[in-house]
Design an enzyme around this catalytic site. Structure first.
Site, short mmCIF file in Angstrom:
data_model
loop_
_atom_site.label_atom_id
_atom_site.label_comp_id
_atom_site.label_asym_id
_atom_site.label_seq_id
_atom_site.Cartn_x
_atom_site.Cartn_y
_atom_site.Cartn_z
N ASP A 163 5.45 -7.19 2.44
CA ASP A 163 4.56 -7.57 1.35
C ASP A 163 5.38 -7.88 0.10
OD1 ASP A 163 1.85 -7.87 1.15
OD2 ASP A 163 1.41 -5.73 1.13
N LYS A 171 4.30 -11.62 3.07
CA LYS A 171 2.86 -11.79 2.80
C LYS A 171 2.67 -11.82 1.29
CE LYS A 171 -0.26 -8.28 3.38
NZ LYS A 171 -0.78 -8.10 2.02
N GLU A 190 -0.54 -12.34 -1.89
CA GLU A 190 -1.98 -12.35 -2.17
C GLU A 190 -2.38 -13.60 -2.96
OE1 GLU A 190 -3.01 -8.68 -4.15
OE2 GLU A 190 -2.19 -7.45 -2.53
N GLU A 212 -9.36 -9.26 3.52
CA GLU A 212 -9.62 -7.85 3.20
C GLU A 212 -10.96 -7.70 2.47
OE1 GLU A 212 -6.40 -5.70 1.30
OE2 GLU A 212 -7.61 -3.87 1.16
N SER A 266 0.84 -1.21 0.00
CA SER A 266 0.00 0.00 0.00
C SER A 266 0.87 1.25 0.00
CB SER A 266 -0.92 0.01 1.22
OG SER A 266 -0.19 -0.22 2.41
O1 KIV Z 1 -0.51 -3.37 1.50
C1 KIV Z 1 -1.16 -3.34 2.56
O2 KIV Z 1 -1.11 -2.37 3.34
C2 KIV Z 1 -2.00 -4.49 2.87
C3 KIV Z 1 -3.03 -4.30 3.94
C4 KIV Z 1 -4.16 -3.52 3.40
C5 KIV Z 1 -3.45 -5.59 4.51
O3 KIV Z 1 -1.90 -5.48 2.24
#
Ligand code: KIV
Length: 283
Positions: free
Chosen positions: A89, A119, A121, A187, A51
């Site tokens: 991420d 993390k 997706e 989410e 994000s």
């Molecule tokens: O990128 C991010 O901040 C996220 C959150 C919204 C879980 O993946």
């Protein structure tokens, strides 16, 4: 390069929260000072979310975020924190191509940036990739429901509102748990579906726009502090108004520089009278 810091939250601690029915907060961070404040506030897990593409780099979507961006910001968050588990991420196309790319890129977050977990997706289709990473020693958090990296495909909307859609989310969540993830982000899904998944899984669910029945909640720090105001998602609760505080402060600075009020003598340094006199005499 990094010393193992055993003060940080472990993935076993994250599991204990669920086992003990203890709700826990997660927040995103992208830089050193914010990570430091979050860490000192006792948040056990910090997500360096992609994000950052939207709220820090000004992109219209997370699709534009690169490995270089993510590594750069993850390093800053690791430097700023001592106790939190740092979760990085994986950006668009750093893991979707194949498991081997995923392994190479995921390892960079641990080895080069100092994160403790990654993390990614996706549901059932990503289970094999999750398994590859976990079986090679990389802790993974899954992310299902609205997955921002697929925004051009699925739009920015709540997922799992139909029976079929909800059933698919349940299958996705189970597949990610079975593949070895230690937690999963839900989410933008209906509260009832989040509750079903939370009750079904043994690993913790981390909700964002998924209602109150998850094991944990995550928020984008810029949303909850009122720092990023271009777009404020419905699920974000503003706990502060940082943007207004910044505007006021900057407005005052502009006025004071223009009027000559800032800086005063207090904000600088002076020569001693002796040095000043000597200097003048030699000019
Ligand atoms: O990128 C991010 O901040 C996220 C959150 C919204 C879980 O993946």
């Amino acid at each position: 390069m990094f010393q193992v810091n055993d003060m940080r939250t472990s993935i076993q601690q994250i599991q204990r929260y669920k086992n003990n029915n203890e709700l826990f907060p997660v927040l995103t961070a992208y830089d050193y000072p914010t990570a430091k404040i979050i860490d000192e506030s006792g948040v056990p897990m910090i997500l360096v979310g992609d994000s950052l593409g939207n709220v820090v780099l000004g992109y219209e979507s997370t699709v534009f975020v690169t490995m270089a961006d993510m590594l750069h910001h993850t390093k800053a968050v690791v430097r700023g924190s001592e106790k939190a588990l740092v979760l990085a991420d994986m950006p668009f196309m750093s893991y979707q191509t194949n498991s081997s790319d995923a392994l190479i890129n995921a390892s960079k977050f641990l080895q080069e940036a100092g994160a403790q977990a990654v993390k990614l997706e996706g549901g059932e289709t990503m289970a094999e990739t999750v398994d590859t990473l976990v079986s090679r020693g990389i802790p993974v958090v899954g992310h299902i429901g609205f997955t921002p990296q697929s925004t051009y495909q699925i739009g920015q909307r709540v997922q799992g509102k139909t029976v079929e859609g909800a059933l698919q989310l349940v299958k996705d969540a189970q597949a990610i748990e079975d593949a070895g993830a230690f937690a999963i982000v839900l989410e933008l899904i209906p509260s009832e579906v989040a509750e079903i998944i939370t009750n079904k899984l043994t690993i913790p669910t981390i909700g964002i726009g998924a209602g109150p029945n998850c094991d944990s909640q995550v928020q984008v720090v810029s949303d909850m502090l009122g720092l990023f105001t271009d777009f404020v998602p419905k699920h974000a609760k503003p706990y502060a108004e940082i943007s207004n505080a910044m505007k006021n402060g900057i407005g005052n600075y502009v006025e004071e520089v223009k009027s000559g009020t800032f800086p005063s003598q207090d904000h600088g340094s002076n020569l001693s009278e002796t040095v000043l006199n000597e200097l003048k005499s030699r000019l």
